[in-house]
Design an enzyme around this catalytic site. Structure first.
Site, short mmCIF file in Angstrom:
data_model
loop_
_atom_site.label_atom_id
_atom_site.label_comp_id
_atom_site.label_asym_id
_atom_site.label_seq_id
_atom_site.Cartn_x
_atom_site.Cartn_y
_atom_site.Cartn_z
N GLY A 71 -3.34 -5.28 -6.40
CA GLY A 71 -2.20 -5.72 -5.60
C GLY A 71 -2.18 -5.14 -4.20
N SER A 72 -0.96 -4.97 -3.72
CA SER A 72 -0.70 -4.63 -2.32
C SER A 72 -1.31 -3.30 -1.90
CB SER A 72 0.82 -4.56 -2.13
OG SER A 72 1.16 -3.75 -1.04
N SER A 73 -1.57 -3.18 -0.61
CA SER A 73 -2.09 -1.93 -0.04
C SER A 73 -1.04 -0.83 -0.04
CB SER A 73 -2.60 -2.18 1.37
OG SER A 73 -1.58 -2.73 2.17
N GLY A 74 0.18 -1.16 -0.46
CA GLY A 74 1.23 -0.15 -0.58
C GLY A 74 1.12 0.69 -1.85
#
Lengths: 147, 429
Positions: A71-74
């Site tokens: 998923g997200s780079s967060g």
């Protein structure tokens, strides 16, 4: 840190240190990769992704055993936030190395390992008792809980 | 053990000040976690340096509760608070939490806005470009082929690797903030030639030409290959920036694709052999009429009411040609009384849209042109939103799940028509 175990482990897995240190605790295991941003509520340390087998389950205080991050780079920032909230896992074992999982482990500052001789996702179940010595590259597994 | 040059050792040991030393320390821990052999020089960094909600500042109250505290303790994962100098590398701030003017419409409080303003002033004062977009390549940061970058934002990462031939892993907040100071990033993953080769094949057997079709193919691709590198070939045509932007964002959200090859289209895929680094590998997936219909069904499985109250365009942030198209579709029409239409872009593109007169056309129709953020990032939708519609597979993937609302996916024209009628009439043609 000396182990509290009174009998020999059922299984010993060898692997590579991601983040050093020694920790002992209960496993929370999943066959599914985990999303950080949008997949975890860091204030509760809880998986919230719809259709995830750990949905509604908290990893706080557990050793998280999972294939890897997605998923997200967060991802790292969400797990980092779980550390601030006191809701982070106390150790991590993952089989697929990604920048997300590696950086997440670094900022969580918990003993973490990867690149194993025996797949922990296949052999460790939720509730098993684990002792990670990341510096020595070793995971000891007691099936079924605290020995 | 990661091997360090003399310059890197000097940075670690404090020759360039305590903040750079902390940055290097974090990057060394990160490189060791990855088992990277060494670092690459990196002077193109895009992240979200130091920006934080109020509660994070409060958490570091004893350290001063300011930008300096957050940057030291969170971004650099440092045990001590250090003075944070101007960044050394070319550093860009990606998307943020609210529109700088329309934040009230987005439901933000005065306190949150004051925090946003203060963070932004700090970002600017630290020499970071205030791009405030998920599409830095449309706002003044276009890498070149082979350039080592350290970018966050999955849709920007996949664009950088696949379309431009720039080299970046999917970095995180802490690694990008550290790289802004140290101008280094671990030499691992997409920075190396071998890692960039195809792992699975996708055979495209239906015409994929419009941005809508490219987005659906992207959503299919991510679900098929997960985070592996696909090599696509077959009936793909009419390549354009906005189509790659939609394809990559969709593939990165349904799967986690960080790089793709399209035979004869993307720069590292002149031939099959080059794209795969030898013979075909992995599995071969076919995208035909059946798969196309299934993707459409999957993206529309979370919609049941056709009374739509919110249309969101601009995921990833709209380019100027997309704003021009939307303005043409809206000219002379009005957004329906029960519906809101929000279009998201970067400040740079909004400036061009204003110079070109599109902002007036959009405003006359009752649409709002917003910057910096999107509904998923800011968790901001018009009050009372129950059913939304999108022309972005990525936003369809995320927003309904985040907000607990229904969602429809279709073409930009489907979305504009829904905005003007309050009814969803999209369908697969």
């Amino acid at each position: 840190m000396a182990t509290t175990a009174t009998r020999k482990p059922d299984l010993v897995i060898r692997g590579r240190k991601v983040v050093g240190g020694v920790v002992e605790g209960e496993a929370l295991a999943t066959q599914q990769t985990i999303s950080g941003w949008g997949g975890v509520n860091p204030m509760k340390g809880e998986v919230i992704e719809s259709r995830h087998e750990l949905r509604g389950v908290s990893f706080a205080g557990k050793i998280l055993v999972f294939p890897g991050a997605k998923g997200s780079s967060g991802w790292s920032a969400v797990f980092h936030t779980s550390r601030l909230a006191g809701m982070s896992p106390i150790g991590m074992l993952f089989t697929i190395t990604t920048t997300k999982a590696a950086l997440g482990a670094v900022v969580l500052r918990v003993p973490s390992m990867t690149d194993f001789d025996i797949d922990p996702v296949e052999h460790i179940e939720t509730g098993d008792w684990l002792r990670i010595d990341a510096d020595a590259g070793e995971v000891q597994v007691w099936k079924g809980g605290r020995p | 053990m990661v091997s360090l040059t003399d310059a890197e050792k000097a940075m670690r040991d404090g020759a360039e000040g305590p903040a750079v030393a902390k940055a290097m320390d974090l990057l060394i821990r990160y490189a060791e976690a990855l088992d990277a052999p060494d670092f690459v020089y990196c002077n193109n960094i895009a992240g979200v340096p130091g920006s934080s909600p109020k509660w994070v500042k409060d958490y570091y109250k004893e350290d001063g509760g300011d930008y300096r505290a957050v940057f030291s303790r969170f971004d650099l994962d440092s045990d001590e608070v250090v003075d944070v100098p101007r960044m050394n590398g070319f550093s860009c701030h990606l998307q943020g939490g609210m529109d700088p003017e329309l934040w009230r419409e987005q439901g933000m409080t005065e306190e949150a806005f004051a925090n946003f303003r203060s963070d932004e002033a700090e970002v600017a004062a630290h020499g970071i470009q205030v791009m405030k977009t998920c599409t830095p390549y449309l706002a003044g940061n276009v890498p070149v082929m082979g350039e080592h970058c350290a970018w966050m934002e999955s849709s920007a990462v996949v664009f950088c690797n696949s379309v431009i031939g720039g080299r970046t892993n999917c970095e995180g907040r802490e690694s990008t903030s550290a790289a802004m100071l140290a101008k280094r990033i671990p030499n691992w993953g997409f920075h190396t030639d071998a890692f960039r080769k195809g792992q699975h094949a996708i055979k495209v057997e239906v015409p994929v030409d419009s941005i809508f079709e490219w987005g659906m193919l992207g959503y299919f691709t991510g679900a098929a290959v997960e985070d592996a590198i696909p090599v696509l070939s077959g009936d793909i045509s009419d390549a354009a920036l906005i189509k790659h932007k939609h394809f990559g964002a969709a593939a990165a959200s349904s799967g986690g694709v960080e790089m793709y090859h399209m035979l004869g289209i993307t720069p590292e895929a002149p031939t099959r052999e080059v794209a795969f680094g030898g013979a075909d590998k992995g599995e071969t997936f076919t995208y035909g009429a059946k798969e196309r219909a299934e993707v459409y069904e999957r993206l529309n499985s979370i919609g049941s009411s056709r009374d739509v109250d919110y249309i969101m365009l601009g995921c990833p942030h709209y380019s100027i040609d997309q704003i021009a198209d939307a303005a043409r579709m809206l000219e002379g029409r009005k957004v329906h009384a029960n519906t809101e239409l929000w279009i998201f872009t970067s400040r740079a593109v909004k400036a061009t849209a204003m110079a070109s007169g599109y902002d007036r056309i959009l405003a006359a129709a009752g649409a709002k042109l917003m910057t910096d953020t999107c509904s998923a990032i800011s968790q901001a939708v018009p009050p009372g939103t129950k059913v939304a519609a999108f022309d972005s597979a990525k936003q369809t993937h995320y927003l309904p799940a985040i907000m607990g609302i229904e969602g429809w996916f279709g073409t930009t024209q489907d979305c504009i028509d829904a905005a003007c009628t309050g009814r969803w009439n999209g369908g697969l043609h």
